[in-house]
Scaffold this motif. Structure first.
Motif, PDB file in Angstrom:
ATOM      1  N   ARG A 188      33.336  49.184  40.133  1.00 21.78           N
ATOM      2  CA  ARG A 188      32.446  48.228  39.470  1.00 21.78           C
ATOM      3  C   ARG A 188      31.295  47.849  40.394  1.00 21.78           C
ATOM      4  NH1 ARG A 188      30.704  46.780  36.169  1.00 21.78           N
ATOM      5  NH2 ARG A 188      31.297  44.860  35.171  1.00 21.78           N
ATOM      6  N   ILE A 260      41.301  43.969  33.273  1.00 25.30           N
ATOM      7  CA  ILE A 260      40.107  43.180  32.941  1.00 25.30           C
ATOM      8  C   ILE A 260      38.814  43.941  33.234  1.00 25.30           C
ATOM      9  CG2 ILE A 260      41.317  41.009  33.335  1.00 25.30           C
ATOM     10  CD1 ILE A 260      39.768  40.719  35.930  1.00 25.30           C
ATOM     11  N   HIS A 261      38.891  45.032  33.979  1.00 23.34           N
ATOM     12  CA  HIS A 261      37.667  45.759  34.311  1.00 23.34           C
ATOM     13  C   HIS A 261      37.424  46.968  33.424  1.00 23.34           C
ATOM     14  CE1 HIS A 261      37.376  43.147  37.702  1.00 23.34           C
ATOM     15  NE2 HIS A 261      38.471  43.608  38.252  1.00 23.34           N
ATOM     16  N   ALA A 262      38.462  47.490  32.808  1.00 21.99           N
ATOM     17  CA  ALA A 262      38.294  48.719  32.026  1.00 21.99           C
ATOM     18  C   ALA A 262      39.460  48.881  31.059  1.00 21.99           C
ATOM     19  CB  ALA A 262      38.232  49.927  32.960  1.00 21.99           C
ATOM     20  N   THR A 263      39.168  49.449  29.894  1.00 19.96           N
ATOM     21  CA  THR A 263      40.249  49.763  28.964  1.00 19.96           C
ATOM     22  C   THR A 263      40.956  51.028  29.447  1.00 19.96           C
ATOM     23  OG1 THR A 263      38.825  51.166  27.615  1.00 19.96           O
ATOM     24  CG2 THR A 263      38.923  48.825  27.021  1.00 19.96           C
TER      25      THR A 263
ATOM     26  N   TYR B 704      28.273  41.834  35.409  1.00 21.71           N
ATOM     27  CA  TYR B 704      29.500  41.747  36.203  1.00 21.71           C
ATOM     28  C   TYR B 704      30.401  40.551  35.914  1.00 21.71           C
ATOM     29  CZ  TYR B 704      27.099  45.327  38.845  1.00 21.71           C
ATOM     30  OH  TYR B 704      26.460  46.473  39.184  1.00 21.71           O
ATOM     31  N   LYS B 706      32.496  37.438  34.535  1.00 21.76           N
ATOM     32  CA  LYS B 706      33.093  36.740  33.404  1.00 21.76           C
ATOM     33  C   LYS B 706      34.377  36.086  33.881  1.00 21.76           C
ATOM     34  CE  LYS B 706      35.152  41.031  31.687  1.00 21.76           C
ATOM     35  NZ  LYS B 706      35.345  41.919  30.556  1.00 21.76           N
ATOM     36  N   VAL B 708      37.999  35.476  32.877  1.00 19.79           N
ATOM     37  CA  VAL B 708      38.919  36.075  31.903  1.00 19.79           C
ATOM     38  C   VAL B 708      40.152  35.188  31.752  1.00 19.79           C
ATOM     39  CG1 VAL B 708      40.182  38.144  31.249  1.00 19.79           C
ATOM     40  CG2 VAL B 708      38.120  38.338  32.668  1.00 19.79           C
ATOM     41  N   LEU B 724      33.506  39.383  39.725  1.00 23.85           N
ATOM     42  CA  LEU B 724      32.597  40.304  40.400  1.00 23.85           C
ATOM     43  C   LEU B 724      31.191  39.727  40.495  1.00 23.85           C
ATOM     44  CD1 LEU B 724      33.716  43.537  38.499  1.00 23.85           C
ATOM     45  CD2 LEU B 724      34.697  42.557  40.591  1.00 23.85           C
ATOM     46  N   SER B 785      32.831  50.098  30.896  1.00 23.83           N
ATOM     47  CA  SER B 785      33.912  50.232  29.924  1.00 23.83           C
ATOM     48  C   SER B 785      33.481  49.697  28.562  1.00 23.83           C
ATOM     49  CB  SER B 785      35.154  49.488  30.428  1.00 23.83           C
ATOM     50  OG  SER B 785      36.219  49.602  29.520  1.00 23.83           O
TER      51      SER B 785
END
Lengths: 293, 796
Positions: A188, A260-263, B704, B706, B708, B724, B785
């Motif tokens: 990321r 939380i960063h990618a599916t 970047y 959020k 969650v 991030l 993503s």
């Protein structure tokens, strides 16, 4: 963000360290570069009652590059291995991967063996060891054993190392002649753990066709996932490989999770894309890398 | 006035200190102080049924343990609701320590004081709190259903509801104007949570002097004067017995304007109760779950427009996620709803927001303060209008601009200061012209085609905004020239790294005609200046800058009067150059400002050679007047205040070129261009620095950052590993150009610049990604993503 109380041991030799670890057994934890352990302690996610600090053990600060491979001692920092011309000469993959490990200040302190023992499936160095079929040497009071990478990484943040054992070195073997390697990842941010990534190894035959190909994927399973793609590459020159089929084979060979960063879907797709890119790089490098002939 | 520094790119005077480790931040104070730590709720919504502290009592070095039941008097009451508003019908604030119900993960429950922070945390780990779980309310759309309530007595979880409607010139409502328009669009937009996230968290250090019954508090705050009043009130102390100092502050970005934080009154109270110095330094995990977040909104938009893209009617309904409490009122959604119109004049406008409680960290202003959401809404709308009509996006904007000859321009709304939203000045067509030229807007289609031929996807985006800056009610400045010729400037508002020590010194040096080296600046110290509001809303330069200029003018006038006496000249013929008062055109007839300062203060006692000139036998005093004449005061000093009739309105336009990877969906910003207009520039270098920092935070918000939360109200990424923020490697080079449209509202002609950079970035990046991909972007931030998922959705 302050650690719970612990007893601190500062051995100056491997024997002293092993004695301390034997004494503390499951309650002892080895401190090397501290780049993962210290945050875990400060967040009270780990609470070992004994810390055995090996930073004073000079005999572990070694990098031995031989024609057959590179043995890295437990105190060799990422930065030292990355900068080692000898190591890069016999095994370019070390430098290719280490450039992607976090940031320079972390590489200045963190150790290669520490990263292996930490066994984060998102980390680069476990994938490198797994791809090359390397091993980790574990010492305990009165003996030692060499554990192959395939047996060493047993799960996320879990390795074969037992109570009382100290990982004293790791061995990264040099692949056969006419081999090339590459490391590709998408993170990321620059230096983050990869969303997906892989180390790739391609070995060409005398006619420059792909004789063997494999990848070790990060962030798509509980441990580095090694996939043999020799068949998928079909003994052809890189230019005529059906790369879509290779990507499909990689995607079939993994079972990533979403976070939380990618599916999971994106990770699977991305791993396929990166496998093709890494294998093409590796095939190109197979013609140029200074491997042992 | 020859010592002209106003407008010059003077290097920041504070940087030598700050970048060489000489800064003094909160945790650098009180090395021997007792440490406070807090047991915080691990649950998003629960009733406390029991607190057992007995195991903690065995920790060696434990000094005290406090729960809500231990708090006396006003301390046991809920924290203040700082900004009441008639529409905030159900405002709610927390207790300093939870009384019976916890409403978000991280809410403080028990305070522990120990000899050091390690021991305090050890004790915290041994305290057992029993909870009875209540249903957590997470997500604004679930919350508004009202099936479960964050506060039992707030039906539907609606804290506030406000509608503002501005009919068209023909008297049409927004609904009618939209219905009658040739074209209509309707859509939904989403913006995620982010946070100020200063590198230095919050922190408080207090020492009680039992000898004279006084309290000194250091706090990493954006408003020391107001913290002082809150602490005095909560502890029942006379105001003159409380001093509050904001030392070097490692970033604020809005979160530190909220006050008093629970810790900000509990630590001083503990210091007084225990008779010991007490300090609490927030750690990063605490900052994630116990301070404040911002941004999250869901917006529903209806727009009607004509063939040229002119907006005839706009109707926006906003669900604003306010988290668990509303200590800062509804300033954020008010700003969103009133700044949404940006540089545009539209037919009719209706905006409605509901401020909704959820079991998450409270929402208070973060740099931009509701404007990034507003600009995202308006700019996404205009991009959709342009796409619908097949027009260039900049043409549609130009068709809606307020003209340069239409100022002052009244948008017909009530702004965050309770006053009419009237733009003071601006030149939007010129901004757009400059931006298009800088980024090469008109030639971009060829560039895009060339990239496409190489298999690359690139896109260009634009975003425009107007920012109300420099809100009142007032700030003050005090300027004193001492007999050594030094100039001491103080103002009550605080600094968090903006460069106040430099720009305020530039103003004073320019106004007084002294070298900047002789000027020193103190901010945020109630010992030096007791009246102030605080540093927020891009207001410091406008408010304190003008107040300091006015105070300097008083000093200058007095200096010229005294010098005229001494030089037997007319004050109107005098100038001050390099700290010397002299007759214009006759440099030999002069007197140093230092000497004027000596003469300004009639002395009985000489303490040095210079001071002799002001003593009673020196012959300098007129015998027919008292030494301090009627209407005069001793000393060469001046104090003045600046209180504006209303806010100034800065503006800007950004453009970006991005590249998206067709395979990996990675998003790269290739170019980022900014045209910025904050009126007269005090220091262009500092303004550019502000823009760079703002854009960096904007990139964070766009690509970047959020927060969650899972369905249990647990924050899943409460660390720098998973939240991030962009590194330097993720922030593009930023090209800037300045336009200077002076504000007619204040003596210096300036407008605020602090927040500007962050405001349009999400809108700009969304616009550029949409252009590259041809996929509507209606939600930010966007990750690779997310982009991949959008591609799949479009394909299948």
């Amino acid at each position: 963000m302050k650690p719970p109380p612990f007893a601190y041991h500062a051995p100056v030799s491997v024997d002293e360290a092993l004695a301390a670890l034997a004494e503390t057994g499951p309650h002892g934890k080895v401190l090397a570069g501290g780049q993962s352990l210290i945050p875990l302690l400060n967040m009270r996610l780990a609470a070992p009652s004994h810390l055995v600090d090996i930073n004073r053990i000079g005999e572990l600060d070694t990098i031995a590059a031989r024609p057959g491979g590179v043995r890295v001692g437990a105190l060799a920092r990422h930065a030292a291995v990355e900068r080692s011309a000898e190591a890069a000469a016999v095994l370019p993959l070390l430098r290719q991967a280490l450039a992607l490990v976090a940031h320079p200040v972390i590489r200045n302190r963190g150790t290669v063996v520490g990263s292996l023992v930490h066994a984060d499936p998102s980390a680069e160095m476990p994938a490198v060891l797994a791809l090359l079929g390397g091993s980790v040497r574990l010492a305990r009071l009165g003996g030692e054993r060499e554990v192959a990478a395939a047996d060493f990484f047993t799960g996320p943040m879990e390795s074969a190392i037992g109570p009382g054992e100290l990982a004293v070195s790791a061995f990264f073997p040099v692949p056969p002649p006419r081999s090339g390697t590459a490391f590709r990842e998408v993170a990321r941010r620059h230096g983050d753990y990869a969303v997906a990534g892989m180390a790739a190894l391609v070995t060409l035959d005398e006619d420059l066709r792909i004789a063997a190909a494999r990848v070790a994927c990060v962030s798509v399973g509980p441990a580095p996932v090694v996939i043999d793609l020799s068949d998928a590459c079909g003994r052809r020159p890189a230019a005529s490989v059906s790369w879509d089929a290779v990507a499909a084979a990689v995607r079939d060979g993994i079972d990533p999770d979403g976070d939380i960063h990618a599916t999971a879907e994106y990770r699977r797709h991305l791993t396929g894309v990166l496998a093709v890119r890494a294998l093409k790089d590796a095939a190109r490098n197979a013609g140029t890398e200074a491997v042992d002939e | 006035m020859t010592t002209k520094l106003f407008g010059e790119p003077v290097q920041r005077r504070e940087d030598a200190r700050l970048v060489t480790g000489q800064g003094h931040y909160l945790d650098d104070f009180g090395p021997g102080a007792l440490a406070a730590a807090f047991v915080r709720s691990p649950h998003a919504h629960a009733r406390i049924t029991d607190i057992d502290v007995s195991a903690a009592l065995d920790v060696e070095g434990l000094v005290a343990v406090y729960t809500w039941e231990d708090l006396p008097g006003a301390l046991a009451e809920p924290l203040p609701l700082l900004i009441p508003h008639p529409a905030l019908t159900h405002g709610r604030t927390a207790y300093p320590l939870a009384r019976d119900i916890v409403r978000h993960v991280g809410e403080p429950v028990v305070m522990v004081v120990a000899e050091d922070r390690y021991l305090a945390e050890d004790a915290c780990a041994l305290i057992e709190v029993e909870y009875e779980f209540l249903k957590p309310v997470v997500g604004v759309e679930e919350a508004v259903q009202g099936a479960h309530l964050v506060h039992e007595d707030v039906p539907g979880n609606v804290g506030a509801h406000l509608v503002q409607e501005v009919p068209s010139r023909e008297g049409r409502s927004a609904a009618d104007a939209i219905d009658a328009a040739p074209h209509r669009l309707e859509f939904r937009l989403d913006i995620e949570r982010s946070a100020s996230m200063p590198l230095e968290g919050r922190g408080v250090y207090a020492r009680w002097d039992a000898g004279d019954g006084s309290l000194r508090v250091y706090s990493s705050t954006q408003t020391s004067t107001s913290v002082r009043m809150a602490v005095a009130a909560k502890l029942g102390l006379p105001l003159p017995k409380v001093e509050v100092i904001a030392p070097d502050v490692g970033g604020g970005f809005g979160v530190k304007i909220v006050h008093p934080w629970p810790e900000e009154i509990l630590v001083p109270w503990a210091a007084r109760t225990l008779g010991r110095e007490v300090k609490w330094t927030e750690d990063r995990r605490e900052h994630f779950v116990s301070s404040a977040h911002e941004r999250a909104q869901v917006q529903h938009v209806r727009v009607g427009f004509d063939d040229e893209g002119r907006v005839l009617g706009l109707d926006v309904t906003i669900l604003h996620d306010h988290g668990a409490y509303t200590p800062y009122g509804i300033i954020v959604p008010i700003i969103t709803s009133t700044q949404l119109l940006g540089p545009y004049k539209i037919g009719a406008y209706r905006v409605e927001f509901s401020s909704i409680y959820t079991n998450t960290v409270q929402v208070t202003p973060y740099r931009g303060a509701g404007r990034p959401q507003a600009v995202f809404c308006m700019e996404r709308t205009l991009d959709r209008v342009a796409a619908y009509l097949g027009k260039d996006r900049t043409e549609v904007r130009a068709a809606n601009f307020i003209g340069p000859d239409e100022f002052p321009y009244d948008q017909g709304l009530i702004f965050q200061d309770g006053r009419p939203l009237v733009y003071d000045s601006g030149n939007y067509p010129e901004s757009l012209r400059m931006l298009k030229e800088m980024v090469g807007w008109d030639s971009f289609p060829e560039m895009k085609a060339r990239a496409a031929a190489e298999g690359r996807r690139i896109g260009i985006g634009i975003g425009c905004y107007v920012e109300g800056t420099g809100v009142g009610p007032y700030e003050g400045g005090h300027v004193q020239v001492t007999s050594d010729g030094r100039v001491h400037v103080s103002t009550g508002l605080t600094s968090q790294g903006q460069g106040h020590e430099t720009v305020f010194a530039q103003i004073a040096a320019t106004e007084l005609g002294v070298p900047i080296e002789r000027v020193s600046v103190v901010t945020g110290d109630t010992r030096r200046f007791g009246y102030a509001v605080g540093t927020f809303a891009s207001r410091a330069a406008v408010m304190s800058g003008n107040a300091i200029a006015l105070a300097c003018r008083k000093v200058r006038e007095k200096a010229l009067r005294i010098a005229a006496d001494a030089l037997e000249a007319d004050p109107r013929d005098l100038e001050i150059t390099d700290g010397i008062v002299h007759v214009a055109g006759t440099p030999s007839a002069s007197i140093p400002l230092a000497t004027v300062a000596v003469l300004s203060n009639p002395l009985r006692y000489a303490f040095d050679e210079e001071a002799k000139r002001a003593t009673q036998f020196s012959g300098t005093s007129a015998m027919d007047r008292p030494p301090v004449d009627e209407g005069e005061e001793p000393g060469l000093e001046g104090r003045d205040y600046y209180s504006p009739i209303r806010s100034t309105f800065a503006s800007g336009m950004h453009a970006a070129i991005v590249e998206t990877d067709p395979e990996t969906a990675e998003i790269t910003i290739l170019r980022y261009a900014v045209v910025h207009d904050c009126g007269k520039l005090i220091n262009p270098m500092i303004v550019e620095g502000q823009i760079h920092g703002g854009v960096a935070q904007g990139v964070g918000g766009a690509l970047y950052e959020k927060m969650v939360y899972d369905e249990h109200g647990q924050l899943l990424n409460a660390s720098f590993m998973d939240f991030l923020m962009p590194y330097a490697t993720e922030v593009p080079r930023i090209e800037t150009a300045h336009l200077e449209t002076p504000s007619p509202l204040n003596p210096l002609g300036i407008k605020g610049a602090g927040e500007a950079g962050v405001i349009p970035v999400s809108a700009v990046i969304a616009s550029a990604i949409e252009d590259a991909e041809g996929i509507p972007i209606d939600r930010m931030p966007i990750s690779p993503s997310d982009l991949y998922t959008l591609r799949l959705r479009l394909a299948g």
